[in-house]
Design an enzyme around this catalytic site. Structure first.
Site: not given
Ligand SMILES: Nc1ncnc2c1ncn2[C@@H]1O[C@H](COP(=O)(O)OP(=O)(O)OP(=O)(O)O)[C@@H](O)[C@H]1O
Ligand SMILES: O=P(O)(O)OC[C@@]1(O)O[C@H](CO)[C@@H](O)[C@@H]1O
Length: 309
Positions: A223, A252-253, A221, A226
């Site tokens: 952000g 991401g979740d 992923s 895409g």
């Molecule tokens: N600003 C944005 N606009 C559109 N889509 C987004 C945006 N940010 C995230 N996404 C979507 O969400 C997916 C997951 O985001 P990201 O890569 O930030 O995951 P992550 O780092 O695991 O996030 P988190 O740990 O905060 O849940 C991306 O692949 C994209 O499809």
């Molecule tokens: O501290 P961890 O377990 O890595 O992440 C926990 C967390 O940041 O992940 C979720 C968003 O992805 C939130 O609901 C929660 O607070």
């Protein structure tokens, strides 16, 4: 059946303010409380997509009571191990310019007998038709090999495992060959010790190395850019969708949830990744870690482009 495993759940407190002034008094303009933790967010999103899960993990104290209550109200089944420590509260500070600062607590100390109880519970669910989503950090007292050991045991019973973890947990778990992983760009760069921003070609190369280790699918992923979805048979690039972002926490979740739901439903690769992009883009438009509505996801899915690479 999809079982989500959140070893370190959290009450997510998302606070809005105009601009965060370090070292000063900051007045908040809005506060939202969610039942959170990565696996729990996956359960909430799958419910919104129309699927069923059982949310498991460790919960304790008043935070734990609140999480179970919220899940019950939302019609999400849960089967947690009650621990003697207190479930943590994580603070997400959202500024008007879109910056999000996350302050995550370490979580309670977990005793060996509590770990044994959870392991027993999970093995009781494991079978050929079970997909486990193991996501997020582990609380204190839990060994960094826990995910690896669990994955080995669950796979021995014929279950599939989707792993979403970072750092040592991610590195150690890869040895157990989870079926699906969803590293983000920095998790992948860290794993391959890259000290600069990898380009797409390099990201694909790194993803393919993970497939060579025996992992079935790697979703990288990126952000708002895409994501890249790689498997032995097919690989797809999906640009990010343009949406009005409120909080990227939980995006991401949402992707993990959509991919898990798709696997459970038997969708093909392209259909699955399109749902992943749409659901995760939808998630950034909501406040806190509230999942996007199915209606919004369907509208966004119609806008996703999937390019074979
Ligand atoms: N600003 C944005 N606009 C559109 N889509 C987004 C945006 N940010 C995230 N996404 C979507 O969400 C997916 C997951 O985001 P990201 O890569 O930030 O995951 P992550 O780092 O695991 O996030 P988190 O740990 O905060 O849940 C991306 O692949 C994209 O499809
Ligand atoms: O501290 P961890 O377990 O890595 O992440 C926990 C967390 O940041 O992940 C979720 C968003 O992805 C939130 O609901 C929660 O607070």
């Amino acid at each position: 059946m999809i079982i989500t495993v959140t070893m370190n759940p959290a009450i997510d407190k998302t606070v809005d303010l105009v601009h965060f002034e370090h070292g000063s008094l900051n007045r908040l303009t809005n506060v939202i409380i969610d039942a959170g933790g990565k696996g729990i967010n996956v359960s909430k999103t799958i419910k919104e997509l129309g699927g069923e899960t059982i949310a498991t993990g460790f919960i304790g104290g008043s935070g734990g009571v609140l999480i179970e209550k919220v899940l019950k109200e939302q019609g999400i089944k849960s089967d947690f191990v009650q621990v003697s420590g207190e479930t943590r509260t994580n603070l997400k500070v959202v500024e008007q310019n879109g910056f999000v600062t996350e302050l995550n607590e370490p979580g309670p100390v977990i005793k060996q007998e509590e770990i044994d109880l959870l392991t027993e519970k999970l093995l009781g669910y494991a079978g050929a038709d079970t997909l486990f989503v193991i996501a997020g950090s582990i609380p204190n007292g839990v060994d960094k090999n826990i995910y690896k050991e669990l994955i080995i045991k669950l796979k021995e019973k014929g279950a599939k495992v989707f792993l979403d973890a970072d750092g040592d947990l991610f590195v150690n778990s890869l040895e157990a060959k989870p079926d699906i992983i969803k590293p983000n760009r920095s998790e992948l760069e860290e794993y391959f010790s890259m000290d600069y921003r990898a380009n797409e070609e390099e990201l694909i190369k790194m993803g393919n190395k993970l497939l060579d280790k025996g992992i079935g699918m790697v979703a990288i992923s990126l952000g708002q850019m895409g994501a890249l979805f790689l498997s032995k048979d097919q690989s797809i690039r999906c640009p990010g969708l343009k949406v009005e972002a409120h909080s990227t926490v939980g995006a991401g979740d949402a992707m993990v949830a959509a991919l898990s739901y798709s696997i459970d439903k038997g969708y093909d690769f392209e259909e699955s990744v399109k749902l992943g992009i749409a659901t995760s883009a939808g998630a950034v438009t909501t406040k806190g870690t509230k999942p996007p509505s199915r209606d919004l996801v369907d509208k966004l899915k119609a806008q996703v482009t999937a390019v074979n690479i």
